[in-house]
Design a protein around this motif. Sequence first.
Motif, PDB file in Angstrom:
ATOM      1  N   ARG A 145      -9.148  -2.812  -8.556  1.00  9.06           N
ATOM      2  CA  ARG A 145      -8.820  -4.219  -8.161  1.00  9.06           C
ATOM      3  C   ARG A 145      -8.297  -3.857  -6.269  1.00  9.06           C
ATOM      4  O   ARG A 145      -8.619  -4.552  -5.354  1.00  9.06           O
ATOM      5  CB  ARG A 145      -6.513  -4.845  -8.676  1.00  9.06           C
ATOM      6  N   GLU A 146      -7.956  -2.927  -6.283  1.00  6.20           N
ATOM      7  CA  GLU A 146      -7.582  -2.201  -4.825  1.00  6.20           C
ATOM      8  C   GLU A 146      -8.895  -2.347  -4.231  1.00  6.20           C
ATOM      9  O   GLU A 146      -8.911  -2.484  -2.846  1.00  6.20           O
ATOM     10  CB  GLU A 146      -6.301  -1.282  -5.331  1.00  6.20           C
ATOM     11  N   THR A 160     -10.314  -5.424  -2.868  1.00  2.00           N
ATOM     12  CA  THR A 160      -9.374  -5.949  -2.186  1.00  2.00           C
ATOM     13  C   THR A 160      -9.839  -5.485  -0.739  1.00  2.00           C
ATOM     14  O   THR A 160     -10.270  -6.063   0.279  1.00  2.00           O
ATOM     15  CB  THR A 160      -8.129  -5.320  -2.232  1.00  2.00           C
TER      16      THR A 160
END
Length: 290
Positions: free
Chosen positions: A282-283, A286
């Motif tokens: 997810r990071e 992002t």
Amino acid sequence: MSRIALVTCTPGPDVAEDRDLPVLVRALEEAGAGASAEVWDDGEVDWSGFDLAVIRSTWDYSWRAAEFTAWAERCGTATRLANPADVVRWNTDKRYLADLAGAGVPVVDTRYLAPGDALGLPDGHEYVVKPASGAGARFAARYTPGEHATAVRHLRRLHADGLTAMVQPYVRGIDTAGERALQFFGGSLLHASRKGPVLAPGTPYDRRKVAHPGLTDWTPTPAELAVAERALAAVPGAPELLYARVDLVDGEDGRPRVMELELVEPNLFLWLHPESVPRVVREILTAAGR
């Protein structure tokens, strides 16, 4: 669809296997990204074709530091690089420990001996000699005062290779409490682990070491978290860091001190912490979408 490069190096006898790399490539692809592992010094790679390049396992950089930092500058111009090139340049030279100490961060006491400096060594306690640009305990060794002549030969070898040497007291707390690695991703704690001592007495500096012996899961103490966060806050320019690893040991007073601050290519040990993979993905996604 985001295109993401996970940056690694060419496999070889002096380079450890990155067990996390295929896991991350697969997880990113399953999340809908276009992900691939790319070798940092492959001249055929068009870095501008990626939305994000994440340095993961460029574990040959320490003996090619000038070449690697020059690549980071070029890559950071062509695309978004994590961590940024100025962070890479600062963190590839362990003289950053002096910067951290100057900012009030508790670190392991360190003296630096550049080529041409007098070869002064401790005579009252056990100590470690290692290069200021190094990884995986490469060219590191532990000495007693009685091994002065061997330590001098070690220093002369480092200087002959153009390397600045670091001299640190051997932190005896490693033998009992080990070394703790606190991993951060996207600005907050991801997970932590603990390993045993790497440098056995009498092991030659040029022998390959087991970089992470006895690695186990670890729950950091409030004191460890506080020191790690102070170290991250002291990075010059307050850059945005996608990832970081803070390696801590206990000083003679029993309080945690920074042994290393890994901002270039820290092993994330996702094989030990598989529950962290979704958050790492997810990071990264992002960061790629910014």
